[in-house]
Design a protein around this motif. Sequence first.
Motif, PDB file in Angstrom:
ATOM      1  N   TYR A  38       0.826  -1.204   0.000  1.00 33.18           N
ATOM      2  CA  TYR A  38       0.000   0.000   0.000  1.00 33.18           C
ATOM      3  C   TYR A  38       0.864   1.259   0.000  1.00 33.18           C
ATOM      4  CZ  TYR A  38      -4.150   2.791   0.838  1.00 33.18           C
ATOM      5  OH  TYR A  38      -5.185   3.690   0.703  1.00 33.18           O
ATOM      6  N   SER A  39       1.981   1.205   0.757  1.00 31.34           N
ATOM      7  CA  SER A  39       2.910   2.336   0.754  1.00 31.34           C
ATOM      8  C   SER A  39       3.507   2.530  -0.650  1.00 31.34           C
ATOM      9  CB  SER A  39       4.019   2.096   1.772  1.00 31.34           C
ATOM     10  OG  SER A  39       4.978   3.130   1.716  1.00 31.34           O
ATOM     11  N   LYS A  40       3.847   1.421  -1.289  1.00 30.92           N
ATOM     12  CA  LYS A  40       4.365   1.483  -2.651  1.00 30.92           C
ATOM     13  C   LYS A  40       3.317   2.079  -3.595  1.00 30.92           C
ATOM     14  CE  LYS A  40       6.149  -1.535  -6.318  1.00 30.92           C
ATOM     15  NZ  LYS A  40       6.443  -2.943  -6.676  1.00 30.92           N
ATOM     16  N   LEU A  41       2.071   1.689  -3.400  1.00 35.30           N
ATOM     17  CA  LEU A  41       0.981   2.217  -4.212  1.00 35.30           C
ATOM     18  C   LEU A  41       0.855   3.723  -4.048  1.00 35.30           C
ATOM     19  CD1 LEU A  41      -1.554   1.852  -5.989  1.00 35.30           C
ATOM     20  CD2 LEU A  41      -2.836   1.397  -3.882  1.00 35.30           C
ATOM     21  N   GLN A  42       0.930   4.180  -2.788  1.00 35.61           N
ATOM     22  CA  GLN A  42       0.832   5.614  -2.535  1.00 35.61           C
ATOM     23  C   GLN A  42       1.995   6.376  -3.182  1.00 35.61           C
ATOM     24  OE1 GLN A  42      -1.719   7.183  -1.126  1.00 35.61           O
ATOM     25  NE2 GLN A  42      -2.788   5.239  -0.874  1.00 35.61           N
ATOM     26  N   GLU A  43       3.181   5.793  -3.117  1.00 34.67           N
ATOM     27  CA  GLU A  43       4.343   6.424  -3.725  1.00 34.67           C
ATOM     28  C   GLU A  43       4.181   6.505  -5.247  1.00 34.67           C
ATOM     29  OE1 GLU A  43       7.819   8.455  -3.771  1.00 34.67           O
ATOM     30  OE2 GLU A  43       6.712   7.765  -1.992  1.00 34.67           O
ATOM     31  N   GLN A  44       3.669   5.438  -5.857  1.00 31.44           N
ATOM     32  CA  GLN A  44       3.445   5.441  -7.303  1.00 31.44           C
ATOM     33  C   GLN A  44       2.372   6.452  -7.695  1.00 31.44           C
ATOM     34  OE1 GLN A  44       2.513   1.315  -7.825  1.00 31.44           O
ATOM     35  NE2 GLN A  44       4.640   0.716  -8.272  1.00 31.44           N
ATOM     36  N   MET A  45       1.367   6.592  -6.883  1.00 28.95           N
ATOM     37  CA  MET A  45       0.325   7.566  -7.185  1.00 28.95           C
ATOM     38  C   MET A  45       0.871   8.984  -7.093  1.00 28.95           C
ATOM     39  SD  MET A  45      -2.508   6.004  -7.958  1.00 28.95           S
ATOM     40  CE  MET A  45      -3.758   7.241  -7.707  1.00 28.95           C
ATOM     41  N   ARG A  46       1.721   9.241  -6.100  1.00 31.05           N
ATOM     42  CA  ARG A  46       2.311  10.568  -5.968  1.00 31.05           C
ATOM     43  C   ARG A  46       3.243  10.864  -7.148  1.00 31.05           C
ATOM     44  NH1 ARG A  46       2.448   9.238  -0.382  1.00 31.05           N
ATOM     45  NH2 ARG A  46       4.562   8.408  -0.622  1.00 31.05           N
ATOM     46  N   ALA A  47       3.939   9.827  -7.620  1.00 32.54           N
ATOM     47  CA  ALA A  47       4.845   9.995  -8.755  1.00 32.54           C
ATOM     48  C   ALA A  47       4.117   9.927 -10.097  1.00 32.54           C
ATOM     49  CB  ALA A  47       5.944   8.933  -8.716  1.00 32.54           C
ATOM     50  N   LYS A  48       2.796   9.738 -10.084  1.00 33.02           N
ATOM     51  CA  LYS A  48       1.974   9.657 -11.307  1.00 33.02           C
ATOM     52  C   LYS A  48       2.391   8.495 -12.211  1.00 33.02           C
ATOM     53  CE  LYS A  48       0.838  14.576 -11.408  1.00 33.02           C
ATOM     54  NZ  LYS A  48       0.815  15.813 -12.227  1.00 33.02           N
ATOM     55  N   ARG A  49       2.878   7.428 -11.553  1.00 36.90           N
ATOM     56  CA  ARG A  49       3.195   6.200 -12.299  1.00 36.90           C
ATOM     57  C   ARG A  49       1.979   5.288 -12.200  1.00 36.90           C
ATOM     58  NH1 ARG A  49       7.636   3.607  -9.542  1.00 36.90           N
ATOM     59  NH2 ARG A  49       7.896   2.361 -11.443  1.00 36.90           N
ATOM     60  N   TYR A  50       1.007   5.638 -13.059  1.00 33.83           N
ATOM     61  CA  TYR A  50      -0.318   5.029 -12.886  1.00 33.83           C
ATOM     62  C   TYR A  50      -0.372   3.585 -13.373  1.00 33.83           C
ATOM     63  CZ  TYR A  50      -1.621   9.836 -11.989  1.00 33.83           C
ATOM     64  OH  TYR A  50      -1.699  11.094 -11.461  1.00 33.83           O
ATOM     65  N   TYR A  51       0.361   3.277 -14.424  1.00 30.06           N
ATOM     66  CA  TYR A  51       0.313   1.885 -14.882  1.00 30.06           C
ATOM     67  C   TYR A  51       0.929   0.942 -13.855  1.00 30.06           C
ATOM     68  CZ  TYR A  51       1.038  -2.271 -17.683  1.00 30.06           C
ATOM     69  OH  TYR A  51       1.044  -3.564 -18.139  1.00 30.06           O
ATOM     70  N   PRO A  52       2.136   1.213 -13.295  1.00 31.69           N
ATOM     71  CA  PRO A  52       2.636   0.369 -12.190  1.00 31.69           C
ATOM     72  C   PRO A  52       1.690   0.385 -10.991  1.00 31.69           C
ATOM     73  CG  PRO A  52       4.405   1.717 -13.070  1.00 31.69           C
ATOM     74  CD  PRO A  52       3.146   2.203 -13.693  1.00 31.69           C
ATOM     75  N   ALA A  53       1.037   1.519 -10.745  1.00 29.49           N
ATOM     76  CA  ALA A  53       0.096   1.580  -9.624  1.00 29.49           C
ATOM     77  C   ALA A  53      -1.059   0.603  -9.833  1.00 29.49           C
ATOM     78  CB  ALA A  53      -0.430   2.998  -9.466  1.00 29.49           C
ATOM     79  N   LEU A  54      -1.502   0.492 -11.099  1.00 33.62           N
ATOM     80  CA  LEU A  54      -2.563  -0.484 -11.380  1.00 33.62           C
ATOM     81  C   LEU A  54      -2.089  -1.904 -11.123  1.00 33.62           C
ATOM     82  CD1 LEU A  54      -4.436   0.710 -14.593  1.00 33.62           C
ATOM     83  CD2 LEU A  54      -5.345   0.469 -12.290  1.00 33.62           C
ATOM     84  N   CYS A 101      -1.905   5.490 -21.045  1.00 36.54           N
ATOM     85  CA  CYS A 101      -3.367   5.411 -21.113  1.00 36.54           C
ATOM     86  C   CYS A 101      -3.809   4.117 -21.782  1.00 36.54           C
ATOM     87  CB  CYS A 101      -3.896   6.617 -21.886  1.00 36.54           C
ATOM     88  SG  CYS A 101      -5.632   6.970 -21.589  1.00 36.54           S
ATOM     89  N   LEU A 102      -3.075   3.707 -22.813  1.00 39.94           N
ATOM     90  CA  LEU A 102      -3.423   2.453 -23.481  1.00 39.94           C
ATOM     91  C   LEU A 102      -3.275   1.277 -22.527  1.00 39.94           C
ATOM     92  CD1 LEU A 102      -4.066   0.776 -26.012  1.00 39.94           C
ATOM     93  CD2 LEU A 102      -1.614   0.817 -26.550  1.00 39.94           C
ATOM     94  N   HIS A 103      -2.166   1.235 -21.801  1.00 40.02           N
ATOM     95  CA  HIS A 103      -1.953   0.128 -20.855  1.00 40.02           C
ATOM     96  C   HIS A 103      -2.977   0.160 -19.735  1.00 40.02           C
ATOM     97  CE1 HIS A 103       1.535  -0.995 -23.005  1.00 40.02           C
ATOM     98  NE2 HIS A 103       2.335  -0.032 -22.552  1.00 40.02           N
ATOM     99  N   ILE A 104      -3.262   1.369 -19.264  1.00 39.61           N
ATOM    100  CA  ILE A 104      -4.216   1.481 -18.149  1.00 39.61           C
ATOM    101  C   ILE A 104      -5.585   0.997 -18.580  1.00 39.61           C
ATOM    102  CG2 ILE A 104      -5.477   3.181 -16.776  1.00 39.61           C
ATOM    103  CD1 ILE A 104      -2.812   4.755 -16.588  1.00 39.61           C
ATOM    104  N   TYR A 105      -6.037   1.450 -19.747  1.00 44.13           N
ATOM    105  CA  TYR A 105      -7.359   1.009 -20.202  1.00 44.13           C
ATOM    106  C   TYR A 105      -7.366  -0.479 -20.543  1.00 44.13           C
ATOM    107  CZ  TYR A 105      -9.903   5.416 -20.294  1.00 44.13           C
ATOM    108  OH  TYR A 105     -10.574   6.541 -19.928  1.00 44.13           O
TER     109      TYR A 105
END
Length: 802
Positions: free
Chosen positions: A136-152, A289-293
């Motif tokens: 969860y901490s890693k997720l929060q860090e990825q969200m702050r860094a706008k690394r949305y695909y790794p966050a997914l 965006c392609l990977h996220i979708y």
Amino acid sequence: MASAEIAAEHERILREIESTDTNCIGPTLRSVYDGQEHGLFMEKLEGRIRNHDREIEKMCNHHFQGFVDSITELLKVRGEAQKLKGQVTETNQKLQNDGKELLTSMNELRQCRVQQRNIATTIDKLTHCLPVLEMYSKLQEQMRAKRYYPALRTLEQLEESCLPQAGSYRFCTIMAENIPRLRTHIRDVSMSDLKDFLESIRKHSDKIGETAMKQAQVQIARDNAVTSQQRSASGRRIRKEGYGSTEVDRTGNNPFSEQDSGILDVDDEQEEEVPGAHDLVDFSPVYRCLHIYTVLGARDTFENYYRKQRRKQARLVLQPHSNMHETLEGYRRYFNQIVGFFVVEDHILHTTQGLVNRAYVEELWELALSKTIAALRTHSSYCTDPDLVLDLKNLIVLFADTLQGYGFPVNQLFDMLLEMRDQYGEILLKKWSQSFRQILDQDNYSPIPVVSPEEYQRITGQFPFQDPELDKMPFPKKLPFSEFVPKVYSQLKEFIYACLKYSEDLHLSSTEIDDMIRKSTNLLLTRTLSHCLQYAIKKKNVGLAELVQIIINTTHLEQSCHYLEEFISNITNVPPDTINATKLYGTSTFKDARHAAEEEIYTNLNQKIDQFLQLADYDWTAAQGGGQASDYLSDLIAFLCSTFAVFTHLPGKVAQTACMSACKHLSTSLLQLLLEADVRQVSMGALQQFNVDVKECERFARAGPVPGFQGDTLLLAFIDLRQLLDLFTQWDWSTYLADYGRPTCKYLRVNPHTALALLEKMKDTSRKNNMFAQFRKNERDKQKLIDTVVKQLRNLIASNQA
């Protein structure tokens, strides 16, 4: 119902308390305190305690006698018990003293075992909880860094593996509830990034296209340089102005790499490296965006949205500005945007899997091709500057070669360029028409004086002129033609060069280029130059000397036509004797112009003759003619002599025809002058003066003003007038009437109508003012004779008409 369940639960807990070891009673009591019916349970417990107290009391009453007996016995043994107690106390004291240290060690051991158990339990729980917290901490860090695909990806691992292993802790529940909201947030943020990306590529399309076209131009220049080096090495002759084309290697060695967004990297150390599309635009948002979708299972939605937005942008890019045709920069911006659009699509096609496919890109290209060609046809039609059309053609070729390097078919663009070639030719014809007219207007129509060999070499370098006899003459000397001959010839060569420039880089064969140049040159000769020459010939205030010089000039230009054909063959490298090769029509053009100039000379001469004849002032009632020719006729003969002296430079037939035409016109005009309706009466004296003038004309014809006539050929121009005057002056009507119609008739050329008209003018129509009135008594018989001849002529005419 709820109270019954609570009562049953309390009953179960009490039974556990009664039957369970005290060491294990902790969790049971904890369950009581965790519940919300603690007071009710305490009442239940108090009641159970009272029940046990009553049972104890009953049991004690039941065994009271035995208890008394036992007390009695106990009292008996009390003494012994006291002893025993003392011994036990003593023994206990010794034991306590001896086990005190052991108890201390045992308590310490027990506490240690409890701690160890608690630690093991804690470690086990933390082993399951820490990965969740770390994830969860890693997720929060990825969200702050706008690394949305790794966050997914992190969300997926957290939801599928970590949270189920951690257990049902409250923080796990909170995390599980936040996961859908995080996914929605990631999807919305990625879509916002995609919109920013679309806006970015819309702004950078112009720059991307400019970069791609620059690199394509560099590559074409390199290819041409390599080709030129190969030709030099093989000993081939390099053309003055090469027009090689860029070929695209369809086997995969495309100079426009697909791995660098379609932008060719320039490695030449002497040239600055031009950034590619990936350097100008950050493509990571579309990939994310392609990977996220894709991870979210909404790839189709994303693909449809992307393609829809790009189609809208394509329509905007393909809409030209209203004033695009005014400058080349307007066309350049238009092409840059289109190239930039398709470079981006090509990059997306080769760096994503299925976001756009080949069919989609080809569909967009077909749309772009049709709209681009329509826009170019419309806007180029407004252009009247040949230099702008030529620059536009070069820009279109670069545009087509650039897109061809990315695999787009561009044959329609080259077909349109061939259509534009006709428009370019028309513009050139208009421009050259102005140049020709300016040259013709500024020319002095005089032979070119040459005072030095350098000047002679300069002129002969401009125009292919060879005359061995003139070469032998000393300086200063004169060339037979005027300035407009070398200037027109130079303009013809310039026109050919202009046509050649347009034919470059159109991927045409040498034969096709040669044919196009020859056809355009034929149009220039047969239409433009021909009209300009006709204009120069027909315009007002053109003298005979100018017309003579035009004939000489067109003769030399006609002789130079085969040099033009050789010139075209040299620059196109196509032999002039090639089968089906178009021939130049310059010979017919210059012949027609020369014939028009000749006709104009004849017309001009006739007009000059008419002007002199307007000065004629005959006294048609004169009693006796003069012995000398009339002044106007003497001036006319002098003018004709000086004029025909100028004709010495003309071809013999032209001078002879002009002289014969002038004499015939003079003869006809004199006859019309004699017969015109305003002259009502003609005296014999007037006829005698008129006869003197005709003899002067015959003397002029007999003198041979133009060499080349055989015998008295020129005198035949005055034969009709001569026979008519002889008939009247000799009054030989008997011979005329007797021999009329015979081939050997002395007055064969005298028309009876003409003779009758002139004879009518000699009759005394007024019976008062007849010219024979003073001889009325002496000439009465002659008047009757005239009447008789008139009647006979009328009968002759009537008989011939019947």
